[in-house]
Motif scaffolding. Structure first.
Motif, mmCIF file in Angstrom:
data_model
loop_
_atom_site.group_PDB
_atom_site.id
_atom_site.type_symbol
_atom_site.label_atom_id
_atom_site.label_comp_id
_atom_site.label_asym_id
_atom_site.label_seq_id
_atom_site.Cartn_x
_atom_site.Cartn_y
_atom_site.Cartn_z
ATOM 1 N N UNK A 245 0.910 -1.150 0.165
ATOM 2 C CA UNK A 245 -0.014 0.079 0.033
ATOM 3 C C UNK A 245 0.903 1.298 0.185
ATOM 4 N N UNK A 246 2.089 1.004 0.537
ATOM 5 C CA UNK A 246 3.029 2.253 0.476
ATOM 6 C C UNK A 246 3.411 2.716 -0.927
ATOM 7 N N UNK A 247 3.222 1.866 -1.716
ATOM 8 C CA UNK A 247 3.730 1.951 -3.179
ATOM 9 C C UNK A 247 2.690 2.106 -4.160
ATOM 10 N N UNK A 248 1.305 2.615 -3.531
ATOM 11 C CA UNK A 248 -0.041 2.856 -4.217
ATOM 12 C C UNK A 248 0.073 3.285 -5.660
ATOM 13 N N UNK A 249 0.791 4.710 -5.706
ATOM 14 C CA UNK A 249 1.018 5.280 -6.712
ATOM 15 C C UNK A 249 1.736 4.360 -8.041
ATOM 16 N N UNK A 250 2.454 3.739 -7.781
ATOM 17 C CA UNK A 250 3.384 2.922 -8.679
ATOM 18 C C UNK A 250 2.392 1.749 -9.222
ATOM 19 N N UNK A 251 1.553 1.359 -8.497
ATOM 20 C CA UNK A 251 0.621 0.416 -8.967
ATOM 21 C C UNK A 251 -0.421 0.873 -9.785
ATOM 22 N N UNK A 252 -0.899 2.055 -9.521
ATOM 23 C CA UNK A 252 -1.721 2.890 -10.396
ATOM 24 C C UNK A 252 -1.241 3.129 -11.617
ATOM 25 N N UNK A 253 -0.035 3.486 -11.653
ATOM 26 C CA UNK A 253 0.807 3.857 -13.061
ATOM 27 C C UNK A 253 0.708 2.704 -14.092
ATOM 28 N N UNK A 254 1.031 1.412 -13.337
ATOM 29 C CA UNK A 254 1.080 0.141 -13.885
ATOM 30 C C UNK A 254 -0.032 -0.226 -14.723
ATOM 31 N N UNK A 255 -1.172 -0.091 -13.954
ATOM 32 C CA UNK A 255 -2.504 -0.422 -14.268
ATOM 33 C C UNK A 255 -2.985 0.470 -15.449
ATOM 34 N N UNK A 256 -2.751 1.964 -15.297
ATOM 35 C CA UNK A 256 -2.856 2.913 -16.380
ATOM 36 C C UNK A 256 -2.187 2.479 -17.785
ATOM 37 N N UNK A 257 -0.968 2.212 -17.256
ATOM 38 C CA UNK A 257 -0.246 1.862 -18.640
ATOM 39 C C UNK A 257 -0.692 0.623 -19.319
ATOM 40 N N UNK A 258 -1.209 -0.463 -18.702
ATOM 41 C CA UNK A 258 -1.893 -1.515 -19.230
ATOM 42 C C UNK A 258 -3.385 -1.405 -19.813
ATOM 43 N N UNK A 259 -3.844 -0.342 -19.277
ATOM 44 C CA UNK A 259 -5.366 -0.282 -19.608
ATOM 45 C C UNK A 259 -4.972 0.852 -21.036
ATOM 46 N N UNK A 260 -4.041 1.312 -21.052
ATOM 47 C CA UNK A 260 -3.956 2.360 -22.228
ATOM 48 C C UNK A 260 -3.056 1.416 -23.444
ATOM 49 N N UNK A 261 -2.267 0.394 -23.347
ATOM 50 C CA UNK A 261 -1.412 -0.229 -24.291
ATOM 51 C C UNK A 261 -1.997 -1.668 -24.428
ATOM 52 N N UNK A 262 -2.240 -2.460 -23.359
ATOM 53 C CA UNK A 262 -2.796 -3.694 -23.351
ATOM 54 C C UNK A 262 -1.678 -4.719 -23.771
ATOM 55 N N UNK A 263 -1.886 -5.959 -24.843
ATOM 56 C CA UNK A 263 -1.120 -6.688 -25.191
ATOM 57 C C UNK A 263 -0.059 -6.101 -26.253
ATOM 58 N N UNK A 264 -0.255 -4.894 -26.701
ATOM 59 C CA UNK A 264 0.932 -4.168 -27.555
ATOM 60 C C UNK A 264 2.009 -3.985 -26.666
ATOM 61 N N UNK A 265 2.067 -3.932 -25.395
ATOM 62 C CA UNK A 265 3.191 -3.920 -24.436
ATOM 63 C C UNK A 265 4.250 -5.087 -24.747
ATOM 64 N N UNK A 266 3.572 -6.071 -25.260
ATOM 65 C CA UNK A 266 4.765 -7.347 -25.398
ATOM 66 C C UNK A 266 5.282 -7.077 -27.086
ATOM 67 N N UNK A 267 4.756 -6.251 -27.790
ATOM 68 C CA UNK A 267 5.419 -6.083 -28.841
ATOM 69 C C UNK A 267 6.359 -5.070 -29.036
#
Length: 282
Positions: A245-267
């Motif tokens: 929970x102390x790293x909440x902002x970083x988890x938020x950023x990861x989720x935002x990044x995934x929601x924006x890019x999805x599987x394209x991340x792996x390409x």
């Protein structure tokens, strides 16, 4: 362990249509809309031509089930037989998570043609697409144990939130529960009962990494180490949830990044490197 729950398979096209519509417009899972339309481009066309999205979905699902009725009935029968033998796997799950079910607990399992297996409350859907189009065996037992581990986790997390007067962020909860389930389902003998070699978890959690001191490891591996050092399961959950929970902002950023890019991340090496950048555990 007493009070092993039962699981009932139910076909409900109206309920499935509601879930389709929900994930076509879900604010926390925008990639699911793209995934659904990738599998069903005809559905996207029917929705575009209709003034009523729900009606278009209902008509599409009914037509699909009518077209594949015979094979779908076979898949449902196989699913029921598989879940009739779920008792030992549920027993192992309960022991690993140190959880006692209430007497006469029953979970409802709904087959779905969605390309993923959502859940809600004490009900879950299990995707039958691989069985339908790839002639693969129904993997309903794995899905059931996966989803029921989430149900148990939410019960235990609610106790922890109440005890500590906190509310855990949705993104931390998402990455935690999926990583936790991957770790739990890899424990012997549960993994053997599920017929799996290595359970990697959902694609969007496999590359979530954390850094503690000088050590950089996956979130799944981090939870495994903490789990193996635990005194009891709920204390393990409390310790790790409050720590992350102390790293909440970083988890938020990861989720935002995934929601924006999805599987394209792996390409893209650049995007994958960014997604794999470790979250600092403070």
């Amino acid at each position: 362990m007493n009070n092993i729950p039962t699981i009932t398979v139910i076909k409900d096209l109206e309920k499935e249509a509601d879930v389709f519509v929900s994930f076509l417009n879900h604010p926390h899972f925008p990639q699911h809309r793209l995934n659904i339309f990738k599998i069903y481009p005809k559905l996207e066309e029917q929705i575009a031509e209709s003034q009523d999205e729900k009606m278009a979905v209902v008509e599409f699902i009914k037509s699909f089930y009518q077209k594949h009725q015979d094979k779908l009935n076979i898949i449902v029968d196989e699913s029921e037989k598989s879940l009739d033998e779920s008792g030992e796997a549920l027993k192992q799950l309960g022991e690993l998570m140190e959880y006692q079910w209430a007497e006469n607990t029953n979970y409802k399992a709904y087959p779905t043609i969605l390309p993923f297996s959502p859940f809600n409350g004490d009900e879950f859907f299990f995707s039958i697409l691989n069985s339908l189009f790839k002639n693969e065996p129904v993997d309903v037992l794995y899905v059931a144990i996966h989803e029921i581990s989430h149900f148990i986790f939410f019960d235990q997390m609610a106790v922890i939130e109440n005890k500590n007067n906190v509310k855990f962020n949705d993104d931390i909860v998402y990455y935690f529960k999926e990583s936790l389930t991957a770790m739990i389902l890899n424990q012997a003998p549960l993994k053997v009962l599920l017929g799996k070699k290595d359970i990697l978890g959902n694609p969007n959690i496999r590359d979530i990494r954390v850094k503690t001191g000088e050590e950089e490891i996956s979130l799944v591996e981090f939870l495994r180490k903490e789990f193996e050092a635990k005194e009891n399961f709920v204390d393990f959950l409390e310790k790790t949830l409050l720590l992350l929970r102390k790293s909440e902002a970083e988890f938020n950023n990861k989720r935002d990044f995934w929601n924006k890019n999805g599987p394209k991340i792996f390409e893209s090496k650049e995007m994958l490197d960014e997604y794999r950048a470790p979250i600092l555990i403070k």
